[in-house]
Design an enzyme around this catalytic site. Structure first.
Site, PDB file in Angstrom:
ATOM      1  N   ASP A  90      63.271  -0.562  41.790  1.00  0.00           N
ATOM      2  CA  ASP A  90      63.839  -0.269  40.469  1.00  0.00           C
ATOM      3  C   ASP A  90      62.815   0.461  39.594  1.00  0.00           C
ATOM      4  OD1 ASP A  90      65.288  -0.372  38.146  1.00  0.00           O
ATOM      5  OD2 ASP A  90      65.609  -2.538  38.182  1.00  0.00           O
ATOM      6  N   TRP A 120      69.569   8.878  37.486  1.00  0.00           N
ATOM      7  CA  TRP A 120      68.930   9.970  36.750  1.00  0.00           C
ATOM      8  C   TRP A 120      68.716  11.189  37.636  1.00  0.00           C
ATOM      9  CZ3 TRP A 120      64.434   7.217  33.655  1.00  0.00           C
ATOM     10  CH2 TRP A 120      65.020   6.377  32.692  1.00  0.00           C
ATOM     11  N   ASP A 158      73.390  -0.121  34.105  1.00  0.00           N
ATOM     12  CA  ASP A 158      73.798  -1.473  34.525  1.00  0.00           C
ATOM     13  C   ASP A 158      75.260  -1.772  34.179  1.00  0.00           C
ATOM     14  OD1 ASP A 158      71.162  -1.575  35.135  1.00  0.00           O
ATOM     15  OD2 ASP A 158      70.747  -3.433  34.049  1.00  0.00           O
TER      16      ASP A 158
HETATM   17  C1  GLA Z   1      67.432  -3.193  35.815  1.00  0.00           C
HETATM   18  C2  GLA Z   1      68.418  -3.037  36.958  1.00  0.00           C
HETATM   19  C3  GLA Z   1      69.252  -4.300  37.104  1.00  0.00           C
HETATM   20  C4  GLA Z   1      68.343  -5.497  37.322  1.00  0.00           C
HETATM   21  C5  GLA Z   1      67.314  -5.604  36.211  1.00  0.00           C
HETATM   22  C6  GLA Z   1      66.258  -6.659  36.509  1.00  0.00           C
HETATM   23  O1  GLA Z   1      68.085  -3.287  34.582  1.00  0.00           O
HETATM   24  O2  GLA Z   1      69.236  -1.904  36.777  1.00  0.00           O
HETATM   25  O3  GLA Z   1      70.178  -4.173  38.167  1.00  0.00           O
HETATM   26  O4  GLA Z   1      67.705  -5.355  38.572  1.00  0.00           O
HETATM   27  O5  GLA Z   1      66.629  -4.355  36.012  1.00  0.00           O
HETATM   28  O6  GLA Z   1      65.243  -6.711  35.573  1.00  0.00           O
END
Ligand code: GLA
Length: 398
Positions: free
Chosen positions: A151, A201, A221
């Site tokens: 991530d 992105w 998200d």
């Molecule tokens: C980001 C990701 C989520 C999750 C959170 C965890 O927002 O997009 O899916 O993994 O981080 O902190």
């Protein structure tokens, strides 16, 4: 002499024929169908612990989720502790022994996933992998990890420093960091699925495969409400050319069963994700699922559409205001058709079957939510679609 050369040539060709299939099978990509499993974030967030993961693994077996195809049990952010003097990252107190946990999950016929960031810090402010990519990948492999969600999070800072707001340079920088982790995982020799998360992105779908990603998030998200789910799901129109076996667009995890949507809206969520050949990662508490939730997450006919072995992502074929019709071509020549109503009142639609390439002869229709065959249609299909709902069919030319 000539005969000898011919003989060697024959032997060479023969061995290549024998060897090539073996090589091909060794190179069979991970995630040849969209990954299915569960992830801790949507329901448990920061509260995920070793016990949550064990309980979830138990529930996956007891509920039938595993047998329906949900295999990965993925720990999201907040498992990370401190690095030791050598740089190895240890889990925090919530996860006393990662290898023992992996052994437990594996003993249930499931696989274990973990989470990190190419940045110094994860999105929740825990230790990321920056500068420790190889060591982290080796440790994951030693623990028995099968899946990594990687991530972007705090790497945004480095991204801006290196590329400013230039879209091409930004895409290049991100390709570099994801390739780095891909190579580190590959060097372990353990097959570990790489899930890229950088919120879509810079058109990641164009270069996700090149960076070694098995799946890449295409959006921000998801939240557990109809508007968030629909904004994300319906915005995937046009992305179908970029998905293929081993490499999938990921519109984020499922919210089915988390309580923020009506049962019909969760049906829409599941149907749209299946048409999109999206990864199906449940995000609810599996130990307290209602029968309704189970019937949505474990609808075998809908799962079969998502997991179809041809690996085509579906796409939108027509829209009329709040009505959208999507189609996914399937390996057996039939077509999955979903008619969505984004409005808050019921609507009808006469869907011209020629839109899906059907000839003007009868088409067999099967409703995959009602689990019943419908009268064959000729020319058009008359759909009645509930508010925020869906009618989903498997259609076959007779
Ligand atoms: C980001 C990701 C989520 C999750 C959170 C965890 O927002 O997009 O899916 O993994 O981080 O902190």
């Amino acid at each position: 002499m000539r005969l000898k050369i011919r003989f060697f040539l024959f032997c060479f060709l023969l061995t290549s024929c024998l060897v090539v299939p073996a090589k091909l099978s060794a190179a069979t990509p991970a995630a040849s169908t969209p990954p299915m499993g569960w992830n801790s974030w949507n329901h448990f967030g920061h509260r995920v612990t070793d016990k949550t993961i064990r309980d979830t693994a138990d529930a996956m077996v007891a509920s039938g989720m595993r047998d329906a195809g949900y295999i990965y049990v993925n720990i999201d952010d907040t498992w990370e502790g401190e690095r030791d003097a050598e740089g190895h990252l240890h889990p925090n107190d919530k996860f006393p022994d990662m290898k023992a946990l992996a052994d437990y999950v594996h003993s249930k016929g499931l696989k274990l996933g973990i989470y990190s960031s190419p940045g110094a810090k994860t999105c929740a402010g825990f230790e990321g992998s920056l500068g420790h990519e190889e060591m982290d990948a080796q440790d994951y492999a030693k623990w028995g990890i099968d899946y990594l969600k990687y991530d972007l999070c705090s790497y945004t800072k480095e991204l801006r420093e290196q590329a400013g707001n230039d879209p091409d340079k930004s895409a290049e920088v991100m390709q570099r960091v994801y390739t780095k982790m891909h190579d580190a995982l590959a060097a372990t020799g353990r097959p570990i699925v790489l899930s890229m998360c950088q919120y879509g992105w810079y058109a990641v779908w164009r270069w996700g495969t090149k960076s070694g990603g098995n799946l890449w998030r295409t959006t921000g998200d998801i939240q557990d409400n109809y508007l968030s789910m629909a904004n994300i799901g319906f915005s995937q129109a046009g992305l179908s050319p970029f998905a293929a076996p081993g490499h999938w667009n990921d519109p984020d995890m499922l919210e089915v069963g988390n309580g923020g949507m009506k049962p019909m809206e969760y049906r829409t969520h599941m149907s749209l994700w299946a048409i999109l050949a999206a990864p199906l990662l449940a995000g609810n508490d599996l130990s307290t699922m209602t029968d309704e939730t189970k019937s949505i997450l474990m609808n075998k006919e809908v799962i079969a559409i998502d997991q179809d072995k041809a690996g085509h992502q579906g796409d939108r074929v027509m829209s009329e205001g709040p009505l959208e019709v999507w189609m996914k071509p399937l390996a057996d020549g039939s077509k999955a058709i979903a008619i969505f109503n984004r409005w808050t009142m019921p609507l009808t639609l006469d869907v011209p079957l020629a839109k899906f390439g059907f000839r003007n002869t009868p088409v067999s229709l099967h409703d995959v939510w009602e689990h019943k065959d419908l009268p064959a249609a000729n020319g058009t299909y008359h759909a009645e679609v509930p508010p925020h709902g869906v009618v989903m069919l498997r259609a076959t030319q007779r």
